[in-house]
Enzyme design. Structure first.
Site, PDB file in Angstrom:
ATOM      1  N   ASP A   1      -7.004   4.359  -4.577  1.00 50.52           N
ATOM      2  CA  ASP A   1      -7.668   4.250  -3.271  1.00 50.52           C
ATOM      3  C   ASP A   1      -8.248   5.645  -3.030  1.00 50.52           C
ATOM      4  OD1 ASP A   1      -7.904   2.395  -0.733  1.00 50.52           O
ATOM      5  OD2 ASP A   1      -7.323   4.326   0.095  1.00 50.52           O
TER       6      ASP A   1
ATOM      7  N   LYS B   1       0.872  -1.180   0.000  1.00 46.19           N
ATOM      8  CA  LYS B   1       0.000   0.000   0.000  1.00 46.19           C
ATOM      9  C   LYS B   1       0.907   1.227   0.000  1.00 46.19           C
ATOM     10  CE  LYS B   1      -4.407   1.180   0.250  1.00 46.19           C
ATOM     11  NZ  LYS B   1      -5.608   0.492  -0.222  1.00 46.19           N
TER      12      LYS B   1
END
Ligand code: NDP
Length: 467
Positions: free
Chosen positions: A180, A140
């Protein structure tokens, strides 16, 4: 189970104390990262059931290795704003675990981004990606950059500067980022353009790409659609369906929009949306026409959700109020709840309100939207509770399908991708449901998801030796 294993004479902690020992180490070594502690605690609590049966994981110190990212990259991102002034943000990429494939996970651009939040997201991603059955490790990244209120040119200059450092750490067989919060089609386009220019290569290094330059059909829809498919699977186990159900949806970004869309497809009635400035409640339901208006508001005009209530006069708007101990959105009576904005948006009071109002299903589109206390209340109440790492895995699963299409240099039809997404969500639900039963906690999909995701990664780590 892995055929080869090794033992560590250093692993002296008594088996019954192993999990608590790892947890206290995580807290001591990663202070001031409460979201990371929360995500690790939730997974390790489920693993108590596994460690009793499988001492080999403790011998090989698998948990200590899993909670330590393989690599953390942190970098300066300088860029010029439209006034010619220099701005500086911080960029990150957490490469958490590559035991079952290249690192895979989104990029988040939001002022709240910090190391602890990205570590929690990367940790969750490892188990989620494992559940999809595709070969993807977990990662991430992101930045504390806030795209809100910035011009397209400012966003482009930021993305180019961000990629000018990130490009040396990623690649189609190494690490494949996606979107995201704050990173949608526009940002992925700018990031991809700069990667291509620096590497002189056209590869599937990012997912969520535009349709005419390597993107997959259904990728924008996939997280929301997948979450609704997961909710339908949960209801099926009780002989029920989404038909006619009143549904609360929070957020109004990518996941929320396509959650609402699929709910309409399946005959349900979404009645709420929100953003960081407040929430709207439309008792008549957010129908297709209103949803199209929201997509234009959020994706094109980049406006605020308050404008919905100004435009559709029967809807109410309530401004966000940080001083309140609960979110009024979760106090509205409904059958189903789809938290789709951000972490910890449902606290114990909100969970209590949902349960009191007879909610049947909570399916998490956002990552870790329920606090630990809220999660426990849902489990104790015996409602159908779909934890994020299972319920929202449709997005990354379809990213995996985008990678497959890029490798083969072909594009599947919309129907083909949707069929695969649907079948992956059914199989994730089956894994969680059956694993929860095998480990003696039937119906507890938190345990099912954590254990189901863990076993594959842990066994791959055993097979690959101490790396
Ligand atoms: P978007 O940026 O498209 O939308 C985010 C939405 O949530 C916006 O409405 C935003 O409001 C709201 N929001 C964000 N932060 C806050 C906050 N601190 N307080 C209140 N509202 C907030 O993001 P996505 O839809 O892509 O992501 C939403 C969630 O889903 C995240 O938890 C993400 O990690 C998760 N997720 C996303 C996937 C994807 O494929 N995109 C895949 C799996 C999970 P505002 O615009 O006012 O900030």
């Amino acid at each position: 189970m892995a055929s080869t294993t090794f033992t560590s004479p250093g692993a002296k902690v008594r088996p019954g104390e192993y999990i608590d020992h790892v947890l206290s180490q995580v807290k001591a070594k990663n202070p001031a990262e409460p979201e990371y502690h929360q995500a690790v605690q939730e997974v390790l609590d489920s693993l108590r059931l596994v460690l009793q049966k499988h001492p080999e994981y403790q011998s090989a110190r698998i948990l200590e290795r899993m909670v330590e990212p393989e690599r953390v990259i942190m970098f300066r991102v300088p860029w010029f704003d439209d006034h010619g002034d220099v701005q500086v943000n911080r960029g990150y990429r957490i490469e958490m675990n590559s035991a079952i494939g290249p690192y895979k996970g989104g990029l988040r651009f939001h002022p709240s981004v910090n190391l602890g939040i990205l570590k929690f997201l990367a940790f969750e991603q490892v188990f989620k990606n494992s559940l999809t059955t595709l070969m993807m490790g977990g990662g991430k990244g992101g930045s504390d950059f806030d795209p809100k209120g910035k011009s397209d040119n400012e966003v482009m200059r930021f993305c180019q500067s961000f990629m000018t450092e990130l490009f040396r750490h990623i690649g189609p067989d190494t690490d494949v980022p996606a979107g995201d919060i704050g990173v949608g089609g526009r940002e992925v386009g700018f990031l991809f353009g700069q990667y291509k220019r620096l590497k002189n290569e056209f590869t599937g290094v990012l997912t969520g790409k535009g349709l005419n330059w390597g993107g997959s059909l259904i990728r924008p829809e996939a997280t929301g659609y997948g979450c609704v498919y997961f909710a339908a699977e949960m209801l099926k186990t009780r002989g029920d369906s989404l038909e006619g159900k009143t549904c609360l949806v929070s957020g109004s970004g990518n996941v929320s929009q396509y959650t609402a869309e699929k709910l309409l497809d399946l005959g349900a009635k979404p009645v709420t949306l929100s953003d960081s400035s407040g929430m709207i409640f439309d008792p008549d339901g957010i129908d297709r026409e209103k949803l199209a208006w929201v997509k234009d508001l959020k994706n094109m005009r980049r406006g605020r959700i308050r404008e919905y209530a100004e435009h559709f006069r029967k809807a109410d708007f309530a401004p966000a109020d940080a001083a309140q101990d609960h979110n009024p959105l979760w106090g509205i009576k409904a059958d189903c709840a789809f938290p789709s904005a951000t972490q910890n948006e449902i606290n114990a009071k909100d969970a209590g309100n949902l349960i009191k109002n007879g909610v049947k299903v909570v399916a998490e589109g956002a990552n870790m939207p329920s606090t630990a206390e809220a999660t426990q209340l849902f489990l104790d109440a015996g409602i159908l509770y779909g934890p994020a790492k299972a319920a929202n895995a449709g997005g990354v699963a379809t990213s995996g399908l985008e990678m497959a299409q890029n490798s083969m240099r072909l594009s599947w039809t919309r129907e083909e991708v949707d069929k695969r997404l649907h079948s992956i969500m059914s199989s994730i639900h089956k894994t969680c449901f059956e694993t929860a039963e095998i480990y003696g906690t039937p119906g507890n999909l938190v345990n099912g998801a954590n254990i189901g995701g863990f076993l594959k990664v842990a066994n791959a780590m055993l097979d690959q030796g101490l790396v």
